[in-house]
Write an enzyme that holds these catalytic residues in place. Structure first.
Site, PDB file in Angstrom:
ATOM      1  N   GLY A   1      46.707  36.682  31.799  1.00 30.17           N
ATOM      2  CA  GLY A   1      45.752  37.632  31.205  1.00 30.17           C
ATOM      3  C   GLY A   1      46.353  39.026  31.211  1.00 30.17           C
ATOM      4  O   GLY A   1      47.566  39.193  31.151  1.00 30.17           O
TER       5      GLY A   1
ATOM      6  N   ALA B   1      45.470  38.180  43.207  1.00 33.11           N
ATOM      7  CA  ALA B   1      44.236  37.858  42.465  1.00 33.11           C
ATOM      8  C   ALA B   1      43.020  37.891  43.386  1.00 33.11           C
ATOM      9  O   ALA B   1      42.413  38.944  43.584  1.00 33.11           O
ATOM     10  CB  ALA B   1      44.404  36.515  41.782  1.00 33.11           C
ATOM     11  N   ARG B   2      42.676  36.738  43.929  1.00 32.34           N
ATOM     12  CA  ARG B   2      41.604  36.638  44.914  1.00 32.34           C
ATOM     13  C   ARG B   2      42.068  35.639  45.974  1.00 32.34           C
ATOM     14  O   ARG B   2      42.699  34.629  45.652  1.00 32.34           O
ATOM     15  CB  ARG B   2      40.304  36.136  44.274  1.00 32.34           C
ATOM     16  CG  ARG B   2      39.559  37.217  43.481  1.00 32.34           C
ATOM     17  CD  ARG B   2      38.954  38.294  44.379  1.00 32.34           C
ATOM     18  NE  ARG B   2      38.245  39.329  43.643  1.00 32.34           N
ATOM     19  CZ  ARG B   2      38.764  40.495  43.255  1.00 32.34           C
ATOM     20  NH1 ARG B   2      40.026  40.780  43.537  1.00 32.34           N
ATOM     21  NH2 ARG B   2      38.038  41.381  42.614  1.00 32.34           N
TER      22      ARG B   2
ATOM     23  N   GLU C   1      38.756  37.439  53.643  1.00 31.16           N
ATOM     24  CA  GLU C   1      38.969  38.872  53.726  1.00 31.16           C
ATOM     25  C   GLU C   1      37.751  39.612  54.311  1.00 31.16           C
ATOM     26  O   GLU C   1      36.632  39.269  53.931  1.00 31.16           O
ATOM     27  CB  GLU C   1      39.198  39.325  52.277  1.00 31.16           C
ATOM     28  CG  GLU C   1      39.954  40.556  52.091  1.00 31.16           C
ATOM     29  CD  GLU C   1      40.304  40.737  50.616  1.00 31.16           C
ATOM     30  OE1 GLU C   1      40.893  39.811  50.023  1.00 31.16           O
ATOM     31  OE2 GLU C   1      39.968  41.791  50.076  1.00 31.16           O
TER      32      GLU C   1
ATOM     33  N   HIS D   1      44.658  44.596  50.484  1.00 30.80           N
ATOM     34  CA  HIS D   1      43.990  44.650  49.169  1.00 30.80           C
ATOM     35  C   HIS D   1      44.177  46.034  48.520  1.00 30.80           C
ATOM     36  O   HIS D   1      43.199  46.740  48.245  1.00 30.80           O
ATOM     37  CB  HIS D   1      42.504  44.301  49.308  1.00 30.80           C
ATOM     38  CG  HIS D   1      41.904  43.764  48.035  1.00 30.80           C
ATOM     39  ND1 HIS D   1      40.951  42.789  48.004  1.00 30.80           N
ATOM     40  CD2 HIS D   1      42.143  44.095  46.735  1.00 30.80           C
ATOM     41  CE1 HIS D   1      40.608  42.537  46.745  1.00 30.80           C
ATOM     42  NE2 HIS D   1      41.328  43.320  45.956  1.00 30.80           N
TER      43      HIS D   1
END
Ligand code: NAP
Length: 316
Positions: free
Chosen positions: A155, A235-236, A265, A283
């Site tokens: 993306g 990303a996550r 997290e 992060h």
């Protein structure tokens, strides 16, 4: 119209919010608890939530018919919001795409370079006063220029990383995504994730989080990788099965990993902290003043459009 911003923001964002809206800005930096999420839905017309504010189906069910009509999320990732439940309750959701792309791609580059070149380990060595001087075989890492890059999720951010790696580092780019991409640089779409994992030196995760991508990078994918290859996750956290990653790093099944995000997290397991072959960032993807102000401006543009009864610029 009452607006609630759920975290302190940059000075520029707070100033515009206070000038343009009747706004309350929460002064805590931790996610909303359930009582606060219910207050958000019941007492405000618009809420600007962010990462960790878990607007689940249960919260929408408990809130009944909410006064809130818009969650103008601060961030491109919105996997903490159950969008279907929000829409069913008559709450629109917007996000901040684009504003985050370059900064997050830059952090991916930071992690690729740090992981390959053992930069965290080297820094720890110097700070511990244990560096004994340069020699020809000291701390040999993986050469980065000209290597093969695999992007999982081509993306906006995936493409920005690929562009940097192709033009800046002369890398061969391959990817998996749900659909074919028209790209201005050469890149091969792989037949499957395990095929991609098996042929690259850096496997970079750039898909959205959520149920569809949870544990996409699992033990099978890690097993397919070469022992010298690195996993990079910007990303996550939940996209990578953390326990499987720890085991692959401990046994040397892969060469290393660079992580900006974690499955639970902000908890980072001791097993990860104990490993030298993993780079751990808190992060930091979008953490610059300019970018956080840009994200805030985009979130407030959505609030302003809503207040004016105009079309929302960034609906999800
Ligand atoms: P995007 O433009 O929507 O790109 C996501 C890509 O993932 C798309 O190409 C999509 O493919 C692909 N994809 C989705 N599900 C997939 C699956 N199951 N298998 C393979 N590919 C899949 O989003 P973006 O702006 O690049 O952001 C990506 C994510 O990065 C965000 O959702 C956010 O969670 C994360 N992020 C992290 C930070 C950080 O601070 N570390 C900062 C910003 C964003 P199609 O195009 O074919 O649909």
């Amino acid at each position: 119209m009452k607006i609630w911003i759920t975290r302190p923001m940059t000075a520029a964002v707070e100033a515009r919010a206070r000038a343009d809206f009747d706004v309350e800005i929460r002064d805590s930096t931790v996610p909303l608890n359930e009582a606060e999420m219910l207050r958000a839905l019941r007492d405000f017309d618009v809420v600007v939530p962010t990462l960790g504010d878990l607007f689940s189906a249960e919260v929408f069910a408990k809130a009944g018919a909410p006064r809130c009509k818009l969650l103008a999320n601060f961030g491109v990732g919105y996997n903490h919001i159950d969008v279907t439940a929000a829409q069913t309750a008559g709450v629109a959701v917007t996000n901040t795409p684009g504003a985050v792309t370059d900064a997050t791609a830059d952090i991916a580059m930071t992690l690729i370079l740090m992981s390959a070149r053992r930069a965290g380990e080297g820094e720890r060595l110097v700070r511990a006063g244990q560096w004994q001087g340069w020699h020809p075989t000291q701390m040999l890492g993986l050469h980065v220029t000209g290597k093969r890059l695999g992007i999982v999720g081509m993306g906006r951010i995936g493409q920005a990383i690929a562009r940097r790696c192709h033009y800046g580092f002369g890398m061969d780019v391959a990817y998996v995504a749900r659909s074919d991409k028209q790209l201005e640089f050469p890149a091969q779409r792989a037949g499957s994730l395990t095929e991609l994992a098996g042929k690259v030196d850096f496997l970079v995760v750039a898909v959205p989080g959520g149920a569809e991508t949870r544990h996409l990078i699992n033990a099978d994918v890690l097993e397919a990788m070469q022992p010298s290859a690195h996993v990079i996750n910007i990303a996550r956290g939940e996209v990578v099965e953390q326990a499987a990653l720890i085991s692959a790093l401990q046994t040397g099944q892969i060469g290393g990993a660079g992580l900006d995000v974690y499955e639970f997290e902000p908890d980072v397991p001791q097993a990860l902290k104990d490993l030298q072959n993993v780079t751990l960032l808190p992060h930091l993807g979008t953490a610059t003043e300019e970018v956080r102000s840009g994200m805030g401006a985009m979130a407030l543009d959505n609030v302003a459009a809503f207040a004016a009864g105009a079309a929302l610029p960034n609906p999800v």
